[in-house]
Design a protein around this motif. Structure first.
Motif, PDB file in Angstrom:
ATOM      1  N   GLY A   5      44.193  25.964  36.194  1.00  0.00           N
ATOM      2  CA  GLY A   5      45.204  25.642  37.202  1.00  0.00           C
ATOM      3  C   GLY A   5      46.088  24.504  36.736  1.00  0.00           C
ATOM      4  N   LEU A   6      45.482  23.482  36.142  1.00  0.00           N
ATOM      5  CA  LEU A   6      46.240  22.348  35.618  1.00  0.00           C
ATOM      6  C   LEU A   6      47.172  22.788  34.495  1.00  0.00           C
ATOM      7  CD1 LEU A   6      46.659  19.234  35.538  1.00  0.00           C
ATOM      8  CD2 LEU A   6      44.822  19.158  33.837  1.00  0.00           C
ATOM      9  N   LEU A   7      46.654  23.620  33.593  1.00  0.00           N
ATOM     10  CA  LEU A   7      47.452  24.071  32.453  1.00  0.00           C
ATOM     11  C   LEU A   7      48.612  24.960  32.896  1.00  0.00           C
ATOM     12  CD1 LEU A   7      44.549  24.891  29.948  1.00  0.00           C
ATOM     13  CD2 LEU A   7      45.990  22.841  30.022  1.00  0.00           C
ATOM     14  N   LEU A   8      48.309  25.907  33.789  1.00  0.00           N
ATOM     15  CA  LEU A   8      49.379  26.799  34.254  1.00  0.00           C
ATOM     16  C   LEU A   8      50.399  26.017  35.078  1.00  0.00           C
ATOM     17  CD1 LEU A   8      50.000  29.905  34.117  1.00  0.00           C
ATOM     18  CD2 LEU A   8      49.304  29.983  36.498  1.00  0.00           C
ATOM     19  N   LEU A  56      47.749  44.865  38.615  1.00  0.00           N
ATOM     20  CA  LEU A  56      46.440  44.205  38.549  1.00  0.00           C
ATOM     21  C   LEU A  56      45.509  44.710  39.648  1.00  0.00           C
ATOM     22  CD1 LEU A  56      47.538  40.519  37.796  1.00  0.00           C
ATOM     23  CD2 LEU A  56      46.290  42.048  36.254  1.00  0.00           C
ATOM     24  N   THR A  57      46.078  44.959  40.829  1.00  0.00           N
ATOM     25  CA  THR A  57      45.272  45.488  41.939  1.00  0.00           C
ATOM     26  C   THR A  57      44.768  46.890  41.610  1.00  0.00           C
ATOM     27  OG1 THR A  57      46.561  44.196  43.542  1.00  0.00           O
ATOM     28  CG2 THR A  57      45.272  46.049  44.390  1.00  0.00           C
ATOM     29  N   ALA A  58      45.645  47.722  41.045  1.00  0.00           N
ATOM     30  CA  ALA A  58      45.244  49.082  40.673  1.00  0.00           C
ATOM     31  C   ALA A  58      44.169  49.068  39.597  1.00  0.00           C
ATOM     32  CB  ALA A  58      46.467  49.862  40.185  1.00  0.00           C
ATOM     33  N   ALA A  59      44.218  48.066  38.728  1.00  0.00           N
ATOM     34  CA  ALA A  59      43.223  47.952  37.651  1.00  0.00           C
ATOM     35  C   ALA A  59      41.918  47.333  38.131  1.00  0.00           C
ATOM     36  CB  ALA A  59      43.800  47.125  36.508  1.00  0.00           C
ATOM     37  N   GLY A  60      41.905  46.852  39.378  1.00  0.00           N
ATOM     38  CA  GLY A  60      40.698  46.246  39.928  1.00  0.00           C
ATOM     39  C   GLY A  60      40.486  44.812  39.497  1.00  0.00           C
ATOM     40  N   ALA A  61      41.514  44.213  38.892  1.00  0.00           N
ATOM     41  CA  ALA A  61      41.386  42.831  38.415  1.00  0.00           C
ATOM     42  C   ALA A  61      41.510  41.817  39.544  1.00  0.00           C
ATOM     43  CB  ALA A  61      42.448  42.545  37.340  1.00  0.00           C
ATOM     44  N   ILE A  62      42.284  42.140  40.570  1.00  0.00           N
ATOM     45  CA  ILE A  62      42.442  41.253  41.718  1.00  0.00           C
ATOM     46  C   ILE A  62      42.334  42.081  42.998  1.00  0.00           C
ATOM     47  CG2 ILE A  62      43.892  39.608  40.477  1.00  0.00           C
ATOM     48  CD1 ILE A  62      46.333  40.821  41.891  1.00  0.00           C
ATOM     49  N   HIS A  63      42.060  41.393  44.095  1.00  0.00           N
ATOM     50  CA  HIS A  63      41.891  42.088  45.378  1.00  0.00           C
ATOM     51  C   HIS A  63      42.563  41.273  46.492  1.00  0.00           C
ATOM     52  CE1 HIS A  63      38.945  44.712  43.394  1.00  0.00           C
ATOM     53  NE2 HIS A  63      38.462  43.601  42.848  1.00  0.00           N
ATOM     54  N   ILE A 207      54.501  33.774  34.880  1.00  0.00           N
ATOM     55  CA  ILE A 207      53.541  32.724  35.277  1.00  0.00           C
ATOM     56  C   ILE A 207      52.887  33.077  36.609  1.00  0.00           C
ATOM     57  CG2 ILE A 207      53.362  30.309  36.025  1.00  0.00           C
ATOM     58  CD1 ILE A 207      55.629  29.701  33.992  1.00  0.00           C
ATOM     59  N   ALA A 208      53.688  33.588  37.543  1.00  0.00           N
ATOM     60  CA  ALA A 208      53.165  33.960  38.862  1.00  0.00           C
ATOM     61  C   ALA A 208      52.141  35.085  38.749  1.00  0.00           C
ATOM     62  CB  ALA A 208      54.312  34.379  39.782  1.00  0.00           C
ATOM     63  N   ILE A 209      52.370  36.031  37.850  1.00  0.00           N
ATOM     64  CA  ILE A 209      51.402  37.110  37.640  1.00  0.00           C
ATOM     65  C   ILE A 209      50.106  36.549  37.056  1.00  0.00           C
ATOM     66  CG2 ILE A 209      50.899  39.191  36.303  1.00  0.00           C
ATOM     67  CD1 ILE A 209      53.908  39.845  36.453  1.00  0.00           C
ATOM     68  N   ALA A 210      50.237  35.679  36.051  1.00  0.00           N
ATOM     69  CA  ALA A 210      49.052  35.099  35.402  1.00  0.00           C
ATOM     70  C   ALA A 210      48.220  34.284  36.381  1.00  0.00           C
ATOM     71  CB  ALA A 210      49.488  34.229  34.224  1.00  0.00           C
ATOM     72  N   GLY A 219      37.198  31.893  42.001  1.00  0.00           N
ATOM     73  CA  GLY A 219      36.778  32.131  43.383  1.00  0.00           C
ATOM     74  C   GLY A 219      37.883  31.928  44.400  1.00  0.00           C
ATOM     75  N   ARG A 220      39.093  31.619  43.949  1.00  0.00           N
ATOM     76  CA  ARG A 220      40.235  31.446  44.847  1.00  0.00           C
ATOM     77  C   ARG A 220      41.055  32.731  44.805  1.00  0.00           C
ATOM     78  NH1 ARG A 220      45.575  30.022  44.005  1.00  0.00           N
ATOM     79  NH2 ARG A 220      46.640  28.869  45.683  1.00  0.00           N
ATOM     80  N   ASN A 221      40.988  33.529  45.849  1.00  0.00           N
ATOM     81  CA  ASN A 221      41.632  34.835  45.859  1.00  0.00           C
ATOM     82  C   ASN A 221      43.090  34.717  46.290  1.00  0.00           C
ATOM     83  OD1 ASN A 221      41.914  37.640  45.696  1.00  0.00           O
ATOM     84  ND2 ASN A 221      41.294  37.941  47.823  1.00  0.00           N
ATOM     85  N   ASP A 222      43.911  34.217  45.387  1.00  0.00           N
ATOM     86  CA  ASP A 222      45.331  34.017  45.702  1.00  0.00           C
ATOM     87  C   ASP A 222      46.096  33.773  44.413  1.00  0.00           C
ATOM     88  OD1 ASP A 222      47.597  33.778  47.240  1.00  0.00           O
ATOM     89  OD2 ASP A 222      46.764  32.261  48.581  1.00  0.00           O
ATOM     90  N   GLY A 223      47.421  33.760  44.527  1.00  0.00           N
ATOM     91  CA  GLY A 223      48.269  33.460  43.388  1.00  0.00           C
ATOM     92  C   GLY A 223      48.829  32.054  43.503  1.00  0.00           C
ATOM     93  N   LEU A 224      50.105  31.897  43.151  1.00  0.00           N
ATOM     94  CA  LEU A 224      50.734  30.599  43.268  1.00  0.00           C
ATOM     95  C   LEU A 224      50.800  30.167  44.727  1.00  0.00           C
ATOM     96  CD1 LEU A 224      53.781  30.859  40.806  1.00  0.00           C
ATOM     97  CD2 LEU A 224      51.572  29.754  40.405  1.00  0.00           C
ATOM     98  N   GLY A 225      50.596  28.908  44.976  1.00  0.00           N
ATOM     99  CA  GLY A 225      50.697  28.345  46.318  1.00  0.00           C
ATOM    100  C   GLY A 225      50.870  26.851  46.201  1.00  0.00           C
TER     101      GLY A 225
END
Length: 361
Positions: A5-8, A56-63, A207-210, A219-225
């Protein structure tokens, strides 16, 4: 893993500062100079991220999880936030990266924004925030309502944004006198050369996708915030409780680090003290930013950039009312105090006004 998170965040802060990516300026341009170039850049971020999220959702990487629409909070909060960012001189990310440049007014806005968001989410104003957000309607995403695949909306969005980008790219380029470059190679590109808004937008979109898989891995189920992490940062500093230290908290710390490094490297870092009037406006704007973003469930990043990419009602309604709030504030604080020729599109004065709005000068 939360160190990602710090690096991104540092990378994002660097890109925002060097690309002069000001969402407040993008929104204000629509009303002040009738120019949509920066708004198009913002929508490029949304479109690029939308492709990434659903892939990413279709690939099952994120939910991603979407909730019922807190309609009253989103409408009121979105408008208040849009009005406030004009007063504060920048939205959430704009305030962070300008704080990294040395703008004392942004320091004030950032402190009050983070403080008021903490009050709304975990402090004195939490009952008010929870009460307003409890008024919900049972709708979540636009594609669910339409009964279509989200990819249908992704294709429509990408196509519309591509047409808007082509419109701006096809315009004749203005010849601007510039000084000979003092640097060469990568050093010139990173710290001296002006970045095109659309190139900056593509980088922010990536960056937002990464952010999604990196954040999910912790364990944080979210993107940029920005708003909740800012609130958590305040709570961490005040209480010292480790539960407030997560990926998002380090993300916003990284924004300051990255923007500071970019400003120092480009020679743009300078401590600038605002007038008393601007200082007061920054404080009030910061407070209202925290209140508005907490009510709406996110700022121009969490709502207008991330939630819109998921085609949630919350994201697009908040986006619309943020624009309206920005327009109302622009009429009060900008257009109402300028001669008519300064707000007519195409005039030299309007072009100068546009430049000042975009750069925050």
């Amino acid at each position: 893993m939360i160190v990602t998170g710090l690096l991104l965040g540092a990378v994002l802060g660097f890109v925002l500062q060097r690309g002069r990516f000001c969402v407040t300026g993008a929104f204000r341009d629509v009303f002040v100079t009738r120019n949509t170039r920066w708004l198009t850049a913002f929508l490029i971020v949304v479109a690029v991220q939308s492709v990434g999220i659903f892939a990413l959702t279709a690939a099952g990487a994120i939910h991603p999880v979407n909730k019922d629409l807190p309609i009253l909070a989103v409408v009121v909060g979105g408008f208040v936030f849009g009005f406030a960012i004009v007063m504060a001189g920048g939205c959430a990310t704009g305030t962070y990266y300008r704080a990294g440049e040395g703008l004392v007014g942004s320091w004030l806005a950032l402190l009050t924004y983070a403080g008021s968001s903490a009050m709304m989410k975990t402090g004195l104003l939490k009952p008010f925030n929870d009460g307003v957000r409890s008024v919900t309607v049972p709708v979540r995403t636009i594609y669910e309502t339409l009964g279509v695949s989200p990819w249908v909306l992704v294709v429509v969005l990408v196509g519309a944004v591509a047409m808007a980008a082509h419109h701006h790219l096809s315009k004749p380029k203005r010849v601007v006198a510039t000084l000979p470059p003092r640097r060469s190679g990568l050093d010139h590109v990173l710290f001296e050369k002006s970045w095109h808004p659309f190139v900056t937008a593509l980088l922010i979109g990536a960056i937002a996708i990464a952010a999604w898989p990196l954040s999910t891995a912790t364990g944080r189920n979210d993107g940029l915030g920005i708003t909740t992490p800012s609130s958590n940062l305040v709570n961490l500093l005040v209480t010292g409780q480790p539960k407030y230290l997560d990926w998002g908290t380090l993300l916003v710390v990284g924004l300051l680090v990255g923007s500071f490094l970019a400003a120092k490297g480009s020679g743009e870092f300078r401590v600038r003290v605002p007038s008393a009037q601007i200082a007061v406006r920054s404080v009030v704007g910061g407070v209202l930013m925290g209140v508005g973003a907490s009510l709406a469930g996110g700022c121009t990043i969490g709502n207008a950039m991330v939630q819109t990419a998921q085609f949630t009602y919350q994201g697009w309604i908040a986006f619309a009312f943020m624009l309206l709030g920005t327009g109302a504030a622009a009429k009060v604080f900008i257009m109402g105090h300028r001669p008519a020729e300064q707000v007519r599109p195409g005039t030299p004065a309007a072009e100068k006004a546009q430049a000042s709005v975009t750069t925050g000068v």
